[in-house]
Enzyme design. Structure first.
Site, PDB file in Angstrom:
ATOM      1  N   LYS C  79      26.450   8.933  17.002  1.00 38.42           N
ATOM      2  CA  LYS C  79      25.791   8.804  18.296  1.00 38.42           C
ATOM      3  C   LYS C  79      26.604   9.569  19.337  1.00 38.42           C
ATOM      4  CE  LYS C  79      23.879   5.106  21.307  1.00 38.42           C
ATOM      5  NZ  LYS C  79      23.720   3.651  21.469  1.00 38.42           N
ATOM      6  N   SER C 154      19.021   1.979  22.360  1.00 42.56           N
ATOM      7  CA  SER C 154      19.425   3.308  22.773  1.00 42.56           C
ATOM      8  C   SER C 154      19.855   4.225  21.637  1.00 42.56           C
ATOM      9  CB  SER C 154      20.581   3.199  23.766  1.00 42.56           C
ATOM     10  OG  SER C 154      21.726   2.636  23.129  1.00 42.56           O
ATOM     11  N   SER C 178      20.791  -2.277  20.809  1.00 38.76           N
ATOM     12  CA  SER C 178      20.641  -0.831  20.697  1.00 38.76           C
ATOM     13  C   SER C 178      20.830  -0.255  19.304  1.00 38.76           C
ATOM     14  CB  SER C 178      21.601  -0.124  21.657  1.00 38.76           C
ATOM     15  OG  SER C 178      21.057  -0.121  22.961  1.00 38.76           O
TER      16      SER C 178
END
Lengths: 470, 93, 480
Positions: C79, C154, C178
């Site tokens: 990420k 997210s 997330s």
């Protein structure tokens, strides 16, 4: 109307650690800008603080020296404000639950100044102002600071300085801080207000920020007290505000008023769990504490029979006091040792610009030298002549005395011929002495000492001369 | 919701908002604040606050220096430099 | 070469060890899938093909020299909020354009030590603020499984990469759901570990007391492999627990028993099965519960009475911490700067230009709840409500081993809807924020698909450091 001055101090003391408060960067002063920095103290994305255990230990030791209660559970908070010298735009500090609570500083006159608390926080970076721009150096950012917050118990600029002097003495003594004022190791914010004599309620206070010299603090307080006295005298109200001291102009200036005060939005630092100390840990650190200067002064007066002044000078410097005590134990004569340390040793260190702990003179050598003197094995001038050599190169005084035959001659039969010769060679001086010029005797003593190559007992020489001239 | 002064909050947070954002966020935030206000009715006296993700205490680090970042890395990431420092508009105290 | 779309991390490691393919071949195959998918799925913010292939070649050289390591030669997607030395790290924010991380996050260092290849940096909601991956400063990500829908967020880029067969496995971060929510929407496994089990050092902070890094994978076994590689005490993170790395993958050393959940009690929190739950999600979750029962588990209804306060509490706590965490993005030391006459102007312009709408909204909210006059009513109260929520979970775990629940109230919604409706977006976290507020562990694994073909996830939640039981149950309930 007569006013009483009310002063409280918030003093930031830089702790003597090898690394910063929340990261492993070094703490050396004066390095090339931005060379003692890392992701943590630069506030890089993702960096997290870790607690320097030595900073916690030193603050606890300071708290114990100052009679504080040590919190078994304390906490760090974020203080939020934007400024270019702040790497995260928040400062990690202790707002709600500081490490040390209460405490006091005793002034030499006997007055006790109460402390509110001591907390830990990180220093900010340094801004330099240039034409058309500013530069930021983060080497100082993150250095560990202990903030010692007093109650508003001080009543004059002199008392404020006495308080800071006592505080500094203790912090240096305990090895908590170097308290080097030029390097900004000890900086104070000063709160000052006036109230009519006899009134209990405090007046409106003014804060003067970030001063690092004692003379500057004294002058700023004098100025501010005069300013406030004048204002009140003219019936004007004091505005609660933060002011800045300009040492060049000798005046304070408004920085911000209460209405413009920042909203710091303090909240618990989520990246740092609470600091939990066991009583056993606190006790272990208490064992590392040196004797407080005041207590040591008293004890040295008692143990060595030395005057208060001497004890005061010696105890103010922990290394010097350690040196003195070791030398005095060796010599067996505390008063003699104190005289020699105070006069001869300090004169030498002043001349050489060094500290005795950094010289070649060991307390054992000084003790041995004074023991030889005390036993009249050598005379005073010989001892004085040997000291600079021991100071510069070290050595064993007894061995040197033996090797060079410096033991003093206290045999009247051996000295008498030298006295006779000196009198015969100086008829004019003899006449002067007999005419009442006492100083002439000293010259004659010198002449005899010279003939003995410095080894004669000066007292014996003097006595023999008096006898001959009587 | 009384007291949501968006200009004061935006300045504290150093956010310049356009007129459009000011109006839009202002309205949305009032709705959000009204929504989160539902915790107002709870009886919370005597409760400890949960301030961290767990109950453990902070470990204490040994006071041993470790190398940091090279100067060129620090200045290389900075948007502007002057000599060995990070350049800023002139800061007036 | 095996089918890259379905190849698992465990399968890849087996193939690499058996020398059926090389790390370079594997990496190239993934890059071949990734690059064209950027036009529509857009799972990645940065793809450094050359760098990844060089790391893969190095892994192959090591293996040829007889070396092995737990993840040697396995490409992993990161990420974009995790620092990898020498790579950009923007957290999908324009304000971090130009920033190159000078250091490895601890999870990156551990993956590196385990021999992994850094495949690329996945897209995310800006600073992990969102549940759609539509707030990215570099353009949205689309769900590769339920096309035309959000991937969740997210960690939507990581979920899309793994769900779309563009990466074998990825790391994500979970502050309020997330990892679990996008895993659910993209049909993969996602783990939110116990707070403090995985280091946060080097992760761009969202809300410090809630953030955790975790694996996003095709199988529960792959998640275990990554957990074992990244977990355990880190001296650089003061909130890191003093525990060794997990040893979860060894569960797969034994065959699955006939009744693998015998002796285990699963609690069904009644508040998580309320009226707002989509009927298909409810049906799939209840079907999973019945499977658990068939596998030997005892089911039991439990209550988390303060669940309704989860979202308000979460949005106060997280925005307060966030407002301070994002204050460092000021254009002084790194990242993008918008020059101005004075310092205040530089701050205002840099942040106005560099930060997106959701970041601004949440910074404003967080600043407000901490500000003088409101602190007690909001921040302070929320910290106490957090205690009530934590106690709810403690009480529940006193009555059962794990909780079983849906991950999200509804499947992935179409792109473009609810764009400017913050509350609607915030409510999609309603079933996931509890685990973060309480600090306990949770994971999401596929429970099936809706009639329209949208993936649906099942959530298992466990107490602090309850990962062994959590993974045991997840392994048993995994659809095969």
């Amino acid at each position: 109307m007569e006013y009483e001055v009310v002063i409280g101090l918030e003093t930031h003391v830089q702790l003597k650690t090898r690394t910063k408060m929340f990261c492993g960067c070094g703490t050396a002063f004066g390095a090339t800008p931005n060379t003692h920095v890392c992701p943590v103290c630069l506030g890089y994305p993702g960096a997290l603080p870790t607690l320097n255990g030595q900073a916690i230990r030193l603050t606890v030791m300071a708290g114990l020296m100052l009679g504080c209660d040590i919190a078994e559970r304390s906490r760090f908070d974020r203080k939020n404000y934007f400024y270019p010298d702040s790497a995260k735009n928040y400062q990690i500090t202790q707002n709600g639950a500081p490490l040390c609570l209460g405490g006091h500083v005793d002034l030499p006159g006997g007055r006790r100044i109460r402390l509110n608390h001591i907390h830990l926080e990180e220093d900010v970076g340094k801004l330099t102002h240039r034409p058309g721009c500013s530069g930021v150096d983060f080497n100082r950012g993150g250095l560990p600071l202990m903030e010692i917050v007093s109650e508003p118990d001080l009543r004059s600029p002199d008392e404020a300085i006495a308080y800071l002097t006592a505080l500094r003495e203790m912090m240096v003594y305990a090895g908590v801080s170097d308290c080097n004022l030029e390097e900004g190791n000890m900086r104070s914010d000063v709160n000052v207000s006036l109230r009519p004599k006899g009134q209990e309620a405090y007046g409106v206070k003014v804060e003067i920020k970030n001063m690092n010299t004692f003379s500057g603090i004294h002058a700023a307080l004098e100025y501010e007290i005069a300013r406030q006295t004048q204002a009140l005298g003219q019936g004007r109200a004091i505005v609660q505000e933060t002011r800045r001291w300009d040492p060049d102009l000798g005046e304070t200036f408004t920085m911000r008023t209460k209405e413009n005060a920042e909203d710091y939005r303090y909240f618990p630092e989520p990246d740092l769990p609470p600091v939990i100390l066991t009583q056993a840990q606190i006790d272990a650190w208490a064992n590392d504490l040196p004797e407080a200067p005041a207590a040591r002064r008293e004890r040295m007066m008692r143990d060595y029979g030395i005057p208060e002044y001497d004890a005061g000078v010696l105890s103010a410097d922990r290394a010097l006091a350690d040196f003195f005590e070791a030398a005095a134990k060796r010599s067996g004569n505390g008063k003699l040792t104190s005289n020699w340390v105070m006069a001869e040793v300090l004169a030498l260190t002043a001349r050489e610009g060094t500290h005795v702990k950094d010289s070649a003179l060991t307390p054992e050598a000084l003790g041995d030298l004074l023991r030889l003197l005390d036993a009249k094995t050598i005379n005073g001038p010989t001892a004085k002549a040997l000291l600079p050599e021991l100071f510069a190169r070290g050595g064993d005084p007894a061995a040197i005395v033996k090797e060079r035959g410096l033991a003093q001659v206290a045999d009247a039969g051996a000295i008498e011929p030298l006295v006779e010769a000196a009198l015969a060679d100086n008829p004019k001086v003899v006449a002067d002495y007999r005419a009442g010029k006492q100083a002439a005797l000293g010259f004659l003593v010198g002449q005899v000492m010279k003939r003995s190559k410095g080894k004669a007992s000066p007292q014996l020489v003097q006595q023999l001369l008096r006898d001959k001239l009587a | 919701m009384a007291g949501f002064d968006i200009d004061r909050v935006a300045l504290l947070a150093r956010l310049r908002l356009t007129e459009e954002e000011r109006a839009r966020f202002g309205g949305q935030l009032e709705t959000i604040v009204a929504y989160v206000d539902r915790i107002a009715g709870l009886e919370l006296d005597g409760l400890d606050a949960t301030l961290h993700g767990h109950d453990a205490g902070a470990p204490l680090r040994a006071d041993e220096p470790v190398p940091g970042l090279p100067l060129e890395a620090v200045l290389g990431n900075a948007p502007a430099r002057i000599d060995d420092e990070i350049r800023m508009p002139r800061v007036v105290e | 070469m095996d089918d890259i779309k379905t190849l698992t991390l465990a399968g890849a490691l087996e193939g690499l060890r058996a020398k059926r393919f090389s790390s370079v071949e594997l990496t190239r195959a993934l890059l071949d899938a990734m690059l064209p998918s950027q036009r529509d799925i857009h799972a990645f913010v940065t793809i450094d093909a050359e760098g990844a292939l060089a790391q893969a070649a190095e892994a192959d050289r090591r293996r040829a020299a007889g070396e092995d390591a737990p993840l040697l030669g396995a490409p992993i997607a990161m990420k974009d909020n995790m620092g990898v030395a020498g790579q950009p790290c923007t957290a999908s924010s324009r304000i971090l354009e130009g920033y190159v991380s000078p250091y490895d996050a601890t999870v990156a260092a551990r993956l590196r030590a385990a021999g992994a290849v850094f495949l690329g940096r996945t897209n995310m909601d800006e600073f992990a603020l969102g549940s759609t991956t539509q707030t990215s400063g570099f353009g949205p990500t689309e769900n590769p499984v339920a096309r035309g829908c959000i991937p969740g967020g997210s960690s939507g880029g990581s979920a899309a990469a793994v769900g779309g067969g563009l990466a074998l496995a990825a790391l994500g971060t979970d502050t309020g759901g997330s990892i679990r929510q996008p895993a659910s929407h993209c049909g993969i496994v996602g783990v939110k570990p116990t707070y403090g089990l995985v280091s946060r050092y080097g992760i761009v902070a969202c809300a410090s007391s809630l953030d955790q890094v975790g694996p996003m994978t095709k199988t529960v076994e792959d998640a275990a492999l990554l957990m074992d590689a990244i977990s355990g005490h880190d001296p650089m993170d003061a909130t890191s627990l003093a525990v060794p790395p997990t040893r979860l993958a060894r569960l797969w050393g034994e065959p699955l028993a006939d009744r693998p959940l015998a002796g285990m009690t699963l609690g069904l929190p009644k508040e998580y099965f309320g009226d707002g739950l989509d009927p298909e999600v409810r049906a799939l979750t209840e079907a999973a519960a019945r499977r658990a029962e068939a596998l030997g588990a005892a089911l039991r209804e439990v209550s988390l009475p303060h669940s309704d306060y989860g979202i308000p509490t979460y949005y106060i706590c997280m925005t307060a911490e966030l407002s301070a965490n994002l204050a460092r993005f000021d254009g002084v030391r790194y990242g993008a700067r918008v020059p101005a006459e004075d310092v205040l102007g530089q701050y205002l312009e840099t942040r106005a230009r560099g930060l997106g709408a959701e970041a601004k909204r949440r910074i404003l909210l967080g600043t407000f709840v901490l500000s003088s006059g409101y602190y007690d009513a909001y921040y302070n109260r929320a910290q106490k409500v957090r205690t009530l929520i934590r106690r709810d979970f403690e009480a529940a775990y006193a009555a059962c081993d794990l909780l079983l629940a849906p991950v999200t109230p509804e499947p992935a919604w179409p792109l473009g809807v609810y764009q400017d409706d913050p509350i609607r977006n915030y409510l999609s976290d309603v079933l996931t924020v509890g685990a973060n507020l309480a600090g306990c562990c949770a994971l999401s694994l596929p429970s099936g698909r809706t009639a329209a073909g949208k993936p649906v996830g099942l959530q298992l939640l466990g107490p602090g450091l309850g990962e062994p039981a959590l993974f045991r149950a997840a392994r048993a309930l995994e659809l095969r």
